[in-house]
Design a protein around this motif. Structure first.
Motif, mmCIF file in Angstrom:
data_model
loop_
_atom_site.group_PDB
_atom_site.id
_atom_site.type_symbol
_atom_site.label_atom_id
_atom_site.label_comp_id
_atom_site.label_asym_id
_atom_site.label_seq_id
_atom_site.Cartn_x
_atom_site.Cartn_y
_atom_site.Cartn_z
ATOM 1 N N GLN A 1 -4.063 -10.888 -2.587
ATOM 2 C CA GLN A 1 -4.592 -9.568 -2.221
ATOM 3 C C GLN A 1 -6.089 -9.449 -2.447
ATOM 4 O O GLN A 1 -6.758 -8.647 -1.786
ATOM 5 N N ASN A 2 -6.633 -10.254 -3.340
ATOM 6 C CA ASN A 2 -8.077 -10.205 -3.582
ATOM 7 C C ASN A 2 -8.884 -10.757 -2.410
ATOM 8 O O ASN A 2 -10.092 -10.516 -2.309
ATOM 9 N N ASP A 3 -8.226 -11.519 -1.540
ATOM 10 C CA ASP A 3 -8.904 -12.095 -0.373
ATOM 11 C C ASP A 3 -8.893 -11.160 0.831
ATOM 12 O O ASP A 3 -9.495 -11.465 1.863
ATOM 13 N N VAL A 4 -8.199 -10.044 0.720
ATOM 14 C CA VAL A 4 -8.086 -9.096 1.831
ATOM 15 C C VAL A 4 -9.247 -8.106 1.794
ATOM 16 O O VAL A 4 -9.527 -7.493 0.764
ATOM 17 N N ASP A 5 -9.936 -7.957 2.937
ATOM 18 C CA ASP A 5 -10.986 -6.950 3.055
ATOM 19 C C ASP A 5 -10.835 -6.224 4.389
ATOM 20 O O ASP A 5 -9.841 -6.397 5.089
ATOM 21 N N THR B 1 -4.879 1.937 -2.549
ATOM 22 C CA THR B 1 -3.558 1.727 -3.145
ATOM 23 C C THR B 1 -3.195 0.248 -3.119
ATOM 24 O O THR B 1 -2.632 -0.282 -4.079
ATOM 25 N N PHE B 2 -3.534 -0.419 -2.021
ATOM 26 C CA PHE B 2 -3.278 -1.852 -1.897
ATOM 27 C C PHE B 2 -3.983 -2.626 -3.012
ATOM 28 O O PHE B 2 -3.390 -3.484 -3.667
ATOM 29 N N LYS B 3 -5.243 -2.319 -3.247
ATOM 30 C CA LYS B 3 -6.026 -3.029 -4.257
ATOM 31 C C LYS B 3 -5.601 -2.653 -5.681
ATOM 32 O O LYS B 3 -5.826 -3.418 -6.620
ATOM 33 N N ASP B 4 -4.972 -1.490 -5.834
ATOM 34 C CA ASP B 4 -4.505 -1.062 -7.156
ATOM 35 C C ASP B 4 -3.192 -1.739 -7.560
ATOM 36 O O ASP B 4 -2.752 -1.598 -8.709
ATOM 37 N N TYR B 5 -2.574 -2.443 -6.632
ATOM 38 C CA TYR B 5 -1.318 -3.153 -6.917
ATOM 39 C C TYR B 5 -1.537 -4.125 -8.073
ATOM 40 O O TYR B 5 -2.446 -4.958 -8.053
ATOM 41 N N LYS B 6 -0.703 -4.026 -9.091
ATOM 42 C CA LYS B 6 -0.881 -4.825 -10.302
ATOM 43 C C LYS B 6 -0.156 -6.170 -10.256
ATOM 44 O O LYS B 6 -0.326 -7.008 -11.143
ATOM 45 N N GLY B 7 0.659 -6.359 -9.226
ATOM 46 C CA GLY B 7 1.410 -7.606 -9.122
ATOM 47 C C GLY B 7 0.656 -8.677 -8.364
ATOM 48 O O GLY B 7 -0.573 -8.630 -8.218
ATOM 49 N N SER B 8 1.405 -9.636 -7.852
ATOM 50 C CA SER B 8 0.827 -10.744 -7.094
ATOM 51 C C SER B 8 1.351 -10.717 -5.662
ATOM 52 O O SER B 8 2.557 -10.759 -5.435
ATOM 53 N N PHE B 9 0.442 -10.609 -4.701
ATOM 54 C CA PHE B 9 0.784 -10.616 -3.279
ATOM 55 C C PHE B 9 0.220 -11.895 -2.675
ATOM 56 O O PHE B 9 -0.991 -12.089 -2.629
ATOM 57 N N VAL B 10 1.105 -12.765 -2.209
ATOM 58 C CA VAL B 10 0.716 -14.081 -1.703
ATOM 59 C C VAL B 10 0.879 -14.132 -0.181
ATOM 60 O O VAL B 10 1.923 -13.754 0.354
ATOM 61 N N ILE B 11 -0.170 -14.602 0.498
ATOM 62 C CA ILE B 11 -0.179 -14.693 1.952
ATOM 63 C C ILE B 11 -0.267 -16.173 2.331
ATOM 64 O O ILE B 11 -1.200 -16.869 1.921
ATOM 65 N N VAL B 12 0.696 -16.649 3.107
ATOM 66 C CA VAL B 12 0.810 -18.070 3.428
ATOM 67 C C VAL B 12 0.067 -18.408 4.718
ATOM 68 O O VAL B 12 0.256 -17.748 5.741
ATOM 69 N N SER C 1 0.825 -1.220 0.000
ATOM 70 C CA SER C 1 0.000 0.000 0.000
ATOM 71 C C SER C 1 0.856 1.266 0.000
ATOM 72 O O SER C 1 0.321 2.380 0.051
ATOM 73 N N LYS C 2 2.174 1.089 -0.039
ATOM 74 C CA LYS C 2 3.144 2.189 -0.138
ATOM 75 C C LYS C 2 3.057 3.173 1.029
ATOM 76 O O LYS C 2 3.233 4.385 0.862
ATOM 77 N N GLN C 3 2.812 2.644 2.230
ATOM 78 C CA GLN C 3 2.710 3.491 3.417
ATOM 79 C C GLN C 3 3.996 3.410 4.234
ATOM 80 O O GLN C 3 4.086 2.687 5.224
#
Length: 282
Positions: A125-129, A100-111, A48-50
Motif C-alpha cells: 500500500q505504500n507504493d500506491v499514489d 482511509t486506504f493509507k490509514d490501514y494498519k495491516g499489510s496489503f500486497v499487490i502481485v 479504503s472501506k468504500q
C-alpha cells in the motif's frame, strides 16, 4: 495472522466485490490482504472501506468506450482506457478514499510480474499514489495492455508469475486464510491458442514473459491444489462462484447478479471464519 486472498480475472472479480462488501457490512477488515490483477485493484476499495464502489463503477462505466474498447489501442496500446480507469475515475469521477486506504494498519500486497525477468514482484500500500500505476501493473495482461513502468522497471500482470499467491500468504505468516477464487469448483485451467500466439509475439521483446504465459496453467492448477489442501487441513476457507463467469462480461445486469452471488456466498460461509481467531482480533 488471518488473511484474505483475491484472485484476478478481468470482470470475474465482480463476484469478489460482493464478498468484500459482505465483509465490510460485518466490519471485517483482515490484517493481511493480497490481490492479483483486477482482484488487487478491486481490493483497494475494500481496504479504503468504500462499500459498493466497485459495482457502482462497473454498472456506470463498463460499456463506456473510454473504459474498454478497441479504439483505446490507438492512444494507449491497451483495450482498457488506462488513464480513464486508473486516473480519471479514482481521482475525479468516483473518488478513491486515499486517506482511509493509507490509514490501514495491516499489510496489503499487490502481485506483479517483472517484464524483464519474468519473476514475481510484490508491491504494498505504500507504493500506491494518485497515479495508481501499481494497479496498472498488476492488471497489465500481455496482448491487451502494455507493461506499466515503475521506478525505471516495467511490470506485467501478477497472474503470470503467481496467479493465486497462497505461498506468499504462508511466507508472510498467515495461518488462516479466506481465499476468494473467481472460477467455480472443479475448474482446471488449460492452454489456449490465443495465449500461445501472444507468447510468440512477446518472445521477441520479453522472452521471460513468453515463458510465463506458456507455464501459467500449471502454476494456476498447482496453486488451486495447495489452497484445497489447506482447506482440508482447516487452515483456509475457499469461496467460489457457483457457475463459470465471463471474464469480459458486458451485461451490467449479469454483473450485478454476480456481485450479489458473491455477497450471498460470503454471508452463507462467514461463520467458517470463526473456527479460528476472528479477523477482527487477529
Amino acid at each position: 495472522m488471518t488473511g484474505v486472498l483475491f484472485e484476478g480475472g478481468s470482470f470475474r472479480p465482480v463476484f469478489s466485490c460482493g464478498v468484500m462488501d459482505a465483509l465490510l457490512e460485518e466490519d471485517i477488515i483482515f490484517p493481511y490482504c493480497i490481490g492479483v490483477s483486477a482482484g488487487a485493484a478491486d481490493a483497494a476499495s475494500y481496504i479504503s472501506k468504500q462499500k459498493e464502489r466497485n459495482i457502482r463503477i462497473l454498472e456506470k462505466y463498463r460499456n463506456d468506450k473510454r473504459y474498454l474498447s478497441k479504439r483505446n489501442f490507438i492512444k494507449e496500446r491497451s483495450i482498457f482506457g488506462l488513464d480513464f480507469v486508473f486516473r480519471e475515475i479514482p481521482n475525479s469521477l468516483d473518488p478513491f478514499d486515499m486517506k482511509t486506504f493509507k490509514d490501514y494498519k495491516g499489510s496489503f500486497v499487490i502481485v506483479t510480474t517483472d517484464a524483464k525477468t519474468g519473476k514475481v514482484h510484490y508491491f504494498n500500500q505504500n507504493d500506491v499514489d494518485e497515479t495508481f500505476e501499481v494497479f496498472c501493473a498488476t492488471c497489465a495482461l500481455p496482448g491487451a495492455c502494455p507493461p506499466a513502468k515503475i521506478n525505471g522497471r516495467k511490470y506485467y500482470d501478477g497472474g503470470l508469475s503467481n496467479p493465486i499467491p497462497i505461498d506468499k500468504c504462508l511466507e508472510d505468516g498467515c495461518d488462516k486464510m479466506l481465499i476468494v477464487l473467481t472460477q467455480p469448483d472443479g475448474f482446471v485451467k488449460t492452454p489456449r491458442k490465443s495465449e500461445k500466439n501472444i507468447a510468440k509475439i512477446m518472445k521477441l521483446k520479453y522472452p521471460k514473459i513468453a515463458e510465463e504465459l506458456l507455464n501459467r496453467c500449471d502454476k494456476y492448477n498447482e496453486s488451486v491444489k495447495m489452497c484445497e489442501k489447506l482447506e482440508k487441513a482447516g487452515k483456509a476457507v475457499i469461496l467460489r462462484p457457483r457457475c463459470k463467469l465471463n471474464s469480459l462480461e458486458s451485461d451490467v445486469s449479469t454483473l450485478r447478479k454476480t456481485y450479489e452471488m458473491g455477497k450471498e456466498v460470503a454471508k452463507a460461509n462467514i461463520c467458517l471464519l470463526y473456527t479460528s481467531p476472528s479477523p477482527r482480533d487477529a
